[in-house]
Design a protein around this motif. Sequence first.
Motif, PDB file in Angstrom:
ATOM      1  N   LEU A  11       0.630  -1.519  -0.113  1.00  0.00           N
ATOM      2  CA  LEU A  11      -0.113  -0.119   0.266  1.00  0.00           C
ATOM      3  C   LEU A  11       1.220   1.492  -0.187  1.00  0.00           C
ATOM      4  O   LEU A  11       2.167   1.292   0.628  1.00  0.00           O
ATOM      5  CB  LEU A  11      -1.048   0.351   1.100  1.00  0.00           C
ATOM      6  CG  LEU A  11      -1.828  -0.663   1.505  1.00  0.00           C
ATOM      7  CD1 LEU A  11      -2.505  -0.367   2.406  1.00  0.00           C
ATOM      8  CD2 LEU A  11      -2.637  -0.170   0.160  1.00  0.00           C
ATOM      9  N   LYS A  13       0.513   5.627   0.788  1.00  0.00           N
ATOM     10  CA  LYS A  13      -0.452   6.390   1.136  1.00  0.00           C
ATOM     11  C   LYS A  13      -0.502   7.520   1.027  1.00  0.00           C
ATOM     12  O   LYS A  13       1.101   7.978   1.365  1.00  0.00           O
ATOM     13  CB  LYS A  13      -1.083   5.708   2.544  1.00  0.00           C
ATOM     14  CG  LYS A  13      -2.045   4.326   2.575  1.00  0.00           C
ATOM     15  CD  LYS A  13      -3.237   4.890   1.422  1.00  0.00           C
ATOM     16  CE  LYS A  13      -4.470   3.991   1.366  1.00  0.00           C
ATOM     17  NZ  LYS A  13      -4.810   3.945   0.172  1.00  0.00           N
ATOM     18  N   ARG A  14      -0.568   8.909   1.461  1.00  0.00           N
ATOM     19  CA  ARG A  14      -0.102  10.046   1.737  1.00  0.00           C
ATOM     20  C   ARG A  14      -0.432  10.211   3.273  1.00  0.00           C
ATOM     21  O   ARG A  14      -1.015   9.863   3.808  1.00  0.00           O
ATOM     22  CB  ARG A  14      -1.006  11.323   0.370  1.00  0.00           C
ATOM     23  CG  ARG A  14      -0.969  10.684  -0.767  1.00  0.00           C
ATOM     24  CD  ARG A  14      -0.097  12.112  -1.169  1.00  0.00           C
ATOM     25  NE  ARG A  14      -0.141  12.271  -2.958  1.00  0.00           N
ATOM     26  CZ  ARG A  14       0.541  12.099  -3.493  1.00  0.00           C
ATOM     27  NH1 ARG A  14       1.938  12.274  -2.540  1.00  0.00           N
ATOM     28  NH2 ARG A  14       1.287  11.961  -4.417  1.00  0.00           N
ATOM     29  N   GLU A  17      -3.401  10.614   5.367  1.00  0.00           N
ATOM     30  CA  GLU A  17      -4.837   9.803   5.364  1.00  0.00           C
ATOM     31  C   GLU A  17      -5.098   8.502   6.565  1.00  0.00           C
ATOM     32  O   GLU A  17      -4.477   8.401   6.753  1.00  0.00           O
ATOM     33  CB  GLU A  17      -4.781   8.869   3.592  1.00  0.00           C
ATOM     34  CG  GLU A  17      -4.824   9.500   2.205  1.00  0.00           C
ATOM     35  CD  GLU A  17      -4.456   8.834   1.244  1.00  0.00           C
ATOM     36  OE1 GLU A  17      -3.029   8.950   0.673  1.00  0.00           O
ATOM     37  OE2 GLU A  17      -5.292   8.290   1.048  1.00  0.00           O
ATOM     38  N   VAL A  19      -6.470   5.129   6.944  1.00  0.00           N
ATOM     39  CA  VAL A  19      -5.914   3.624   5.991  1.00  0.00           C
ATOM     40  C   VAL A  19      -6.432   2.620   6.842  1.00  0.00           C
ATOM     41  O   VAL A  19      -6.646   3.010   8.972  1.00  0.00           O
ATOM     42  CB  VAL A  19      -4.169   3.580   6.319  1.00  0.00           C
ATOM     43  CG1 VAL A  19      -4.284   2.439   5.657  1.00  0.00           C
ATOM     44  CG2 VAL A  19      -3.477   4.744   5.802  1.00  0.00           C
ATOM     45  N   LEU A 110       3.410  -1.498   4.094  1.00  0.00           N
ATOM     46  CA  LEU A 110       2.729   0.708   4.188  1.00  0.00           C
ATOM     47  C   LEU A 110       3.574   1.874   3.432  1.00  0.00           C
ATOM     48  O   LEU A 110       5.028   1.116   4.788  1.00  0.00           O
ATOM     49  CB  LEU A 110       1.972   0.699   5.018  1.00  0.00           C
ATOM     50  CG  LEU A 110       1.227   1.841   5.409  1.00  0.00           C
ATOM     51  CD1 LEU A 110       0.377   2.167   3.909  1.00  0.00           C
ATOM     52  CD2 LEU A 110       0.481   1.983   6.683  1.00  0.00           C
ATOM     53  N   VAL A 112       4.517   5.741   3.020  1.00  0.00           N
ATOM     54  CA  VAL A 112       2.778   6.825   3.367  1.00  0.00           C
ATOM     55  C   VAL A 112       4.958   7.729   3.488  1.00  0.00           C
ATOM     56  O   VAL A 112       5.800   7.790   3.577  1.00  0.00           O
ATOM     57  CB  VAL A 112       3.347   6.780   4.424  1.00  0.00           C
ATOM     58  CG1 VAL A 112       2.319   8.526   5.057  1.00  0.00           C
ATOM     59  CG2 VAL A 112       2.359   5.900   5.307  1.00  0.00           C
TER      60      VAL A 112
END
Lengths: 113, 112
Positions: A11, A13-14, A17, A19, A110, A112
């Motif tokens: 994943l 993500k910013r 966000e 999650v 993940l 980020v």
Amino acid sequence: DVKVTQSSRYLVKRTGEKVFLECVQDMDHENMFWYRQDPGLGLRLIYFSYDVKMKEKGDIPEGYSVSREKKERFSLILESASTNQTSMYLCASSWGQGHSPLHFGNGTRLTVT
Amino acid sequence: EDQVTQSPEALRLQEGESSSLNCSYTVSGLRGLFWYRQDPGKGPEFLFTLYSAGEEKEKERLKATLTKKESFLHITAPKPEDSATYLCAVQLRGGATNKLIFGTGTLLAVQP
């Protein structure tokens, strides 16, 4: 064989966000766990659950929450993702109150940004 | 503070060259000690549980032993397919059932 399935392998993500990491086990295990794994730090327990709708904080719960609405499903929630939450997340389950081993999923990596 | 330390961090062996991995622990009370194997990109896979000093468990080329302060994972005549990260974890007496404290692992590479 016990199967613990994590919904995503990777994943991205910013920052900021929300999650959701999902985990499902197929062996009717009472206990479920979320760990994160980082180089040099090993596996650290975030949250665990002994039963539906029950949860206990692990060693590093800050910035995380969990949900267990059904016995087979345990979700990890990052309310507002930050770069220091970039990690490998591992879900595990186990049976009963004794010495039964943890069975792990294959993890969600993940990132980020 | 409860702590689990594994050594060495990394170990490179030739095929057939036996060796041992160490897991030392300082905990308030030991309920059980677990060994796991982790392959790249996968979750840890359970190998053994040890409960009391003097106990030994074996599986193929692996043998785990336990004393009051440490555990050893002995690898006899390893093969390349034994290459993995080996993790140990302790379960505390009186603590939350099934909660484990993990060491940081030993990365084993077995060369043909």
